[in-house]
Design an enzyme around this catalytic site. Structure first.
Site, PDB file in Angstrom:
ATOM      1  N   CYS A 209       0.833  -1.202   0.000  1.00  0.00           N
ATOM      2  CA  CYS A 209       0.000   0.000   0.000  1.00  0.00           C
ATOM      3  C   CYS A 209       0.871   1.258   0.000  1.00  0.00           C
ATOM      4  CB  CYS A 209      -0.935  -0.005   1.202  1.00  0.00           C
ATOM      5  SG  CYS A 209      -0.097  -0.093   2.777  1.00  0.00           S
TER       6      CYS A 209
ATOM      7  N   HIS B  35      -1.330   0.877   7.639  1.00  0.00           N
ATOM      8  CA  HIS B  35      -1.767   0.913   6.247  1.00  0.00           C
ATOM      9  C   HIS B  35      -1.608   2.333   5.711  1.00  0.00           C
ATOM     10  CE1 HIS B  35      -4.082   0.141   2.661  1.00  0.00           C
ATOM     11  NE2 HIS B  35      -4.961   1.068   2.990  1.00  0.00           N
TER      12      HIS B  35
END
Length: 1386
Positions: free
Chosen positions: A178, A507
């Protein structure tokens, strides 16, 4: 736009600062008023000055109750009055502990009535994002990666294939990429970078496209702009980096990736028009200077930078800067060098006070700000993430921070002190970062911030900006505005890279503004959505001010990490290139990618029309083969047969004309139907549609050229027919016959007669409906369906003129032969290498007939001759009941091999014994006698094969009894219901079972009654406890009560598991272990009570079988058994493993001996029998009054057994029990069950050392008594003594760097048997310390050295070292295609 005036730059924050500096009290409240709320916890973080009445108001508001209808009391403290709800006393004066300590309370009902619900429960315990639209990481399916499908009711695979309604394309997360996706989307949304990348043209003749980073980025950007997919893969880009699939699982930092990727692009773009692109867009310049305060001499050097790291909060401070502007001001604020830090002035020729700082000379066109949210906490020695609120404006005016005078001066001028320009990074003290990664829950980056210098750069020059500003937040405005240019340097925010999570992992996603329409979008991997300015403000971090005192408890972990601004300059601001304006080489690339995408679409269409079915083939050479047949639904059966023919590699072995596909059921081994006349039918129609899996399979059937395929019609059943010969007592291999369910038994017999050539008139048909369930089919007009036939069936047929037809089926020879066939198993028995009778004397109980040619000579000593043993065995077997019927069937449902060779020449146990009928084939007996006579001296003890898995050592009776291989317990060995066989591992000693041995203690808590009526042991019935006796109450052997088939023969050299001391035994699995041992007596040479039976499992793990009344029903063909000499347990006896407990040794658990305890024996009697054994085998001279036995649960010492305790009455005991033996330095102090023995250990913070274990005997479970005993033992004043319970298994090892803050010191309880202590049994570990003793101050080197020592110590003991993070692979981009070309690079 941010203006540089006092109020905007430094707002008044004094009241908030004062509130934050006040100590806070953390309250955790458990609502125990109902079963629904007992598992819920309310958390309040209040200032210490909060009153009790205000506490009640806050709890009522949060829980939704009416004030006055409930009470609050201290958690886990019995008989204590509730707190006064009307008191104005502060929490700090009411026994509440501030400073992060947890104060546990319970919410209770008042006067026995439930609290009244007000209906105004506060939901503010949740984050703002839960009540408003959430733009952060989307919910997951519990996967560890970022690429998992997000849980949504409208989610489907087709949604991945269709483009987002925003018009933008997402990026698929490979696993933990990510961070890469966020950076790539930001670069794609940067017009200047995207356009420059499009203008670069790839020369395929010069470089491999697979390893070309710019080319793969170019392809990716083209797909992001033109693809119709919802999301595209990044695997081609990462492959060009030289990464393999493992890199997708590595966590990295987005700022680190940005630096490394820019370096790689600069290397790839050398000698091209884009060679200086990165510097033109992202590089700025600053001056690092030192100015002497005495003479004004200044030395300096010019550095370049690609991003500006901004500190969230100063080193050692509790308050953050709160905004990007304030942090930027701190960045260039000068530092005074004085005292020991004085600067040596070249002009003054001495050390002088000086001012050191940075000045910005030039800002880049694209300004990158890194918010340094990751830090290292030296108090806890852990990485942390700073989630403080950091405001950043949409437009940022950087003109106050530019040094105009130095900007006007020649920037290429040599530095007066270094004369060199440092390219590529900021000043080493303030700009360098050393990143490393750590374990994480999801993904992200763990940062080890080694920029220690910036932490000590505290603002020392304090110049007031405005009268309202805080005194420590000021600097000279004249200095600021001295360098203001005439035109403003205004930057526009267009990308916010957000990190959600902790320092352990998280994330990344990006919020990016499009320069086309000014709309903000959230790029969260494959999901792209529109967002608003409110969503951007949520990434500031911290919490909203609406919660007041509770704000610090609800800080969001989702916040901005990198900000990218673009200079507002109409002359330079570019627009995105449209498709029509693409360069020619990009248009060609677009067309190429479009064709590739169309080809992929066509391939998906083919996949959706492909039938995938399992294919089998009885290959003439390779036997049964299995594969997967993938055929298009429009292909005909003829074409599919040709594909299967090639797939099964039959070319040259069988012609294609001799092959056909038929419908097949693998599970039942059933041929359902054939497809005659349907060779041109499409497979999609034939198989019933296109599916990825079917409820049936296909079989490629083959035939010989002279044969004809038999048609298989739907509705037919397959029958495997075994022909039984009663004369030879053999069962033939099966032949296959197809029948109809509506056929009668008479018709079925005629069908079988045609297939076998036997007479249908005298034929008996027996159906085996399930394993060993035999049914005689005698009603001629009954249909097969009514008799229970199914798809695949197994029948036995017999056709003879014998009188056996006239006998009842269950008494017939046919039934007994089939019954024996269904229950006989083949076992390999390994005998001891040297038993009292050698192989010559281990007489094979084969034939009792007098066919022997000559007797063998007697063995030495008491050994019997071969004839004597043969005669005894024959007489014993003749006297056994041959007709007794056995009850119980096997639990196994496996298909038994019907190979005739396994049962050929097996004698029937029901055959009458006369002078002409022996128990076994005479030829076998003669062969045995020949072998015996061939053995020199009557000995058959050949040396064992060293490679054989069942080699045994010579051992005496006592040696075998004390062998550590007789270990632990297994609960499911001899039967499917219950047993108590013994688990042992001859190689590695005791094996800890998964279910542990906790249930074999006095009770789960020793404070319960010790004399319960029914004890829970693994032997559930009183008559079955311990080990069954081999003899009944009259002294008659139980093995003689019944006879079941038993036949043994020596292992041949050709046997696949042949062994010099092995027997192959064919035995009825319904035989009991006692009878089995009785039958083995002649081969072992000793009575069954003098040897033990071990079942051998994988890796040579052995389980001793001790339950003599259990059958061999859990055994199967070719299982292995080892026989060992040694006394078997009698009824009521238990084998016990004794370990020595050494509390202050590095290895506290040491195995001593195996011994036997008996039911009804006292603990003192067991010690009396144990001590001589310890003296003989372990050379331990022990006094009976100076040793104790105690419970052992894995490595943990438990209940102390008192001398008067009786096994099976006071102490529950089981097979292969384990106990600790502990040597005492003084006579036993434990006299009563009410006492409690605790192991204590002192922690000395001043020396960073732990003292030895010392036992404390308590008369009760009182905390006060424990503290008094510890105070008396250690001379620590009672008021200064603190204690904590150890964690984990004994000895509860913990790092000395963690023990002082990680343990729950001084819990607020009055008794030991409540939460969080739960000390209810002997053996608990308690640490204690003097609260006034200060921890030792360690230097950085000392701390690192101690950390290494502790890591080594704890790793040796098998304990986790939480402060030593896992080393992650460094982030690298390989310009040569991968690390394989340069192994030393890593």
């Amino acid at each position: 736009r941010v203006r540089f005036d006092g109020n905007d730059l430094l707002p008044l924050e004094t009241p908030i600062q004062n509130a934050a500096e006040e100590p806070r009290v953390l309250c955790i409240i458990q609502d125990i008023t109902s079963a629904k709320t007992v598992n819920e916890r309310l958390t309040l973080n209040l200032p210490a000055s909060t009153t009790l009445s205000k506490l009640y108001e806050d709890v009522a508001h949060k829980a939704g109750y009416v004030i006055g209808t409930f009470g609050l009391t201290w958690g886990n403290t019995q008989d204590m009055a509730p707190l006064d709800h009307s008191s104005e006393m502060a929490l700090s004066d009411s026994a509440f502990e501030p400073g992060g300590k947890k104060n546990f309370l319970q919410l209770i009902d008042k006067d026995g009535e439930q609290p009244q619900i007000s209906g105004t429960a506060d939901s503010s315990g949740l984050d703002d994002s839960s009540q408003e639209r959430f733009i952060g990481p989307l919910p997951r399916d519990g996967t560890a990666s970022c690429s998992g499908d997000y849980s949504s009711p409208s989610y489907s695979y087709s949604s991945i294939l269709s483009k987002s309604e925003t018009g933008y394309v997402g990026l698929v997360n490979q696993a933990m990429t990510c961070y890469l996706n966020s950076l790539l989307q930001t670069l794609f949304m940067t017009p200047e970078f995207r356009n420059a990348l499009y203008n670069w043209e790839f020369e395929e003749s010069e470089e491999d496209p697979v390893t070309s980073i710019p080319y793969q980025l170019q392809r990716l950007f083209v797909l992001l702009q033109t693809s119709k997919k919802r999301a595209i893969e990044t695997t081609d880009v990462t492959r060009s980096f030289g990464w393999d699939s493992s890199e997708a699982w590595q966590q990295h930092d987005v700022q680190e990736l940005c630096r490394v990727m820019f370096d790689a692009l600069e290397q790839k773009w050398k000698q091209t028009e884009q060679a200086d692109l990165i510097n033109q867009l992202y590089q700025g310049k600053l001056k690092d200077y030192v100015r002497c305060l005495e003479c004004g001499y200044e030395s300096w050097r010019i550095d370049t930078y690609l991003d500006i790291p901004l500190v969230i909060r100063p080193f050692g401070a509790s308050q953050a800067y709160g905004s990007v502007v304030r942090s930027s001001a701190h960045f260039w604020e000068p530092e005074t060098l004085d005292g020991p830090n004085q600067y040596f002035c070249e002009r003054c020729k001495k050390k002088c006070d000086a001012r050191k700082g940075l000045r910005f000379l030039h800002f880049p066109y694209l300004l990158t700000l890194q918010l340094k949210r990751f830090d290292f906490d030296y108090t806890t020695m852990h990485r942390i993430k700073l989630n403080d609120r950091m405001i950043f404006p949409e437009e940022l005016d950087m003109s106050p921070f530019i040094d105009v005078e130095d900007e006007k001066s020649p920037q290429t001028e040599s530095c007066t002190d270094s004369g060199a320009e440092n390219e590529g990074s900021c000043h080493s003290d303030q700009m360098s970062n050393d990143f490393s990664t750590d374990d994480c829950v999801d993904e992200g980056i763990c940062l080890d911030n080694t920029s220690s210098t910036e932490r000590v750069m505290k603002p020392k020059v304090k110049i007031h900006i405005a009268q309202t500003a805080a005194p420590d937040r000021c600097f000279d405005l004249n200095n600021v505005f001295r360098y203001l240019p005439q035109s403003l340097l205004t930057f526009e925010l267009f990308s916010v890279m957000v990190h959600s999570g902790s320092a352990a992992g998280g994330h990344y996603y990006a919020c990016i503004k499009s320069f086309s329409d000014g709309q903000w979008y959230s790029f969260n991997d494959q999901h792209v959505s529109k967002i608003t300015q409110d969503d951007i403000r949520k990434t500031y971090g911290g919490s909203s001010g609406s919660r007041g005192y509770y704000s610090s408890a609800f800080v969001s972990s989702t916040n901005a990490y990198m900000l990218i601004y673009r200079l507002k300059d109409p002359s330079r601001n570019a627009k995105y290139l449209s498709v029509d304006d693409f360069p020619e080489h990009i248009k060609s690339l677009v067309q190429k990618e479009k064709e590739s995408e169309e080809q992929e679409k066509r391939q998906r269409e083919i996949e959706r029309n492909t039938c995938k079915i399992k294919l089998f083939c009885m290959h003439p050479v390779k036997m049964m083969m299995e594969s997967k047949l993938e055929v298009h639904k429009d292909k005909t059966l003829r074409e599919a047969t040709e594909m299967a023919y090639k797939l099964m590699e039959l070319d040259g072995i069988v012609s294609l004309d001799c092959c056909r596909l038929v419908k097949y059921d693998e599970f039942h081994e059933y041929l359902e139907r054939s497809y005659e006349g349907e060779e041109d039918t499409p497979m999609g129609l034939l198989l019933g549609g296109v599916k990825s899996s079917y409820m049936f399979d296909l079989l490629l059937e083959t035939r010989k050229p002279e044969q004809v395929f038999q048609p298989y019609k739907p509705g037919e059943v397959m029958v495997k027919v075994h022909v039984v010969d009663l004369k030879t007592e053999t069962i033939a291999s099966p032949i296959s016959v197809r029948a109809y369910l509506n056929q009668t038994i008479t018709e079925f017999k005629q069908l079988i007669a045609q297939a076998t050539g036997l007479s249908a008139d005298s034929m008996r048909v027996v159906l085996e409906r399930c394993y060993n369930d035999l049914r005689l089919l005698y009603l001629p007009n009954k249909t097969l369906k009514a008799e229970g036939f199914f798809r695949s069936n197994k029948v036995f047929i017999e056709s003879s003129e014998l009188t056996d037809h006239q006998v009842t089926f269950t008494d017939s020879l046919l039934w007994k032969l089939l019954d024996r066939h269904g229950n006989t198993i083949r076992l390999l028995v390994l005998l001891p290498e040297q038993s009292p009778g050698t192989l010559a004397n281990r007489t094979l109980c084969q034939k009792g007939g007098g066919d022997s040619d000559a007797p063998s000579e007697e063995s030495k000593g008491n050994r019997k001759s071969v004839e004597a043993i043969l005669e005894e065995s024959t007489e014993k077997l003749k006297n056994l009941s041959l007709q007794q019927q056995q009850q119980g069937s096997s639990t196994s449902d496996s298909q038994k091999s019907s190979d005739a060779s396994d049962f050929e020449h097996i004698e029937s146990p029901t055959q009458e014994a006369d002078s002409n009928s022996s128990l076994c084939v005479a030829a076998d007996n003669r062969e045995l006698e020949n072998r015996i006579r061939a053995a020199p001296g009557g000995s058959g003890g050949a040396s064992s094969d060293p490679e054989n898995h069942f080699t045994c050592e010579e051992r005496s009776d006592s040696e075998v009894n004390n062998d550590r291989s007789t270990s632990s317990v297994d609960s499911d060995i001899l039967s499917s219901s219950h047993s108590s066989d013994t688990l042992c591992n001859a190689d590695s000693g005791p094996i800890q079972l998964a279910n542990g041995l906790d249930s074999h203690s006095i009770t789960s808590s020793r404070r319960s009654k010790a004399h319960e009526g029914k004890k829970e042991t693994w032997d559930t019935a009183e008559e079955d406890s311990g080990t069954d006796s081999e003899y009944d109450d009259n002294g008659k052997s139980k093995a003689e009560a019944q006879y079941l088939y038993f036949r043994a023969e020596p292992c041949s050299q050709d046997d696949p598991f042949g062994h010099a001391h092995g027997l192959v035994v064919h035995v009825d699995k319904r035989i009991t272990l006692a009878a089995f041992k009785q039958n083995l007596e002649p081969y072992v040479g000793v009575a069954s009570t003098q040897f033990k039976v071990f079942r051998v499992y994988a890796n040579n793990q052995e389980f001793e079988s001790v339950r003599l009344n259990e059958t061999l029903s859990s055994f199967s063909d070719d299982n292995k058994i080892t026989i060992r000499l040694g006394r078997a347990l009698k009824k009521g006896e238990y084998r016990v493993k004794v370990y020595q407990l050494l509390v202050n040794e590095a290895e506290p658990c040491k195995f001593l001996v195996d011994t036997v305890f008996a039911k009804g024996m006292t603990v003192r009697q067991s010690k009396e029998e144990l001590l001589p054994q310890l003296k003989e085998q372990c050379k331990l001279e022990l006094s009976i009054d100076r040793v104790r036995l105690r419970k052992k649960t894995w490595k943990n010492p438990g209940t102390v057994f008192l001398d008067y305790h009786v096994y099976e009455e006071d102490i529950s005991i089981s097979s292969n029990w384990e106990v600790f033996l502990e040597v005492l330095s003084e006579p036993e102090k434990m006299k009563s069950m009410s006492q409690l023995a605790v192991l204590t250990r002192r922690w000395n913070p001043s020396t960073m050392k732990l003292g030895p274990f010392q036992e404390v005997i308590l008369e009760s479970s009182s905390v006060e008594e424990l503290k008094e005993k510890l105070s008396e033992m250690s001379d620590i004043p009672l008021e200064n003594l603190e204690f904590a319970k150890g964690r984990g298994t004994f000895p509860c090892d913990i790092s000395v760097l963690e023990i002082h803050q990680d343990l729950d010191w001084n819990p607020k309880v009055s008794t030991l048997n409540v939460w969080p202590l739960y000390i209810c049994d002997d053996g608990a570990v308690v640490f204690y310390r003097d609260s006034t003793e200060e921890p030792l101050e360690l230097s950085e080197d000392e701390r690192n050295e101690l950390m290494k020592k502790e890591s080594s110590r704890l790793l040796k003991t098998g304990h986790r070292v939480s402060y030593s993070p896992r080393k992650e692979k460094a982030l690298k981009i390989y310009l040569d295609g991968g690390p394989a070309k340069d192994p030393g690079q890593d």
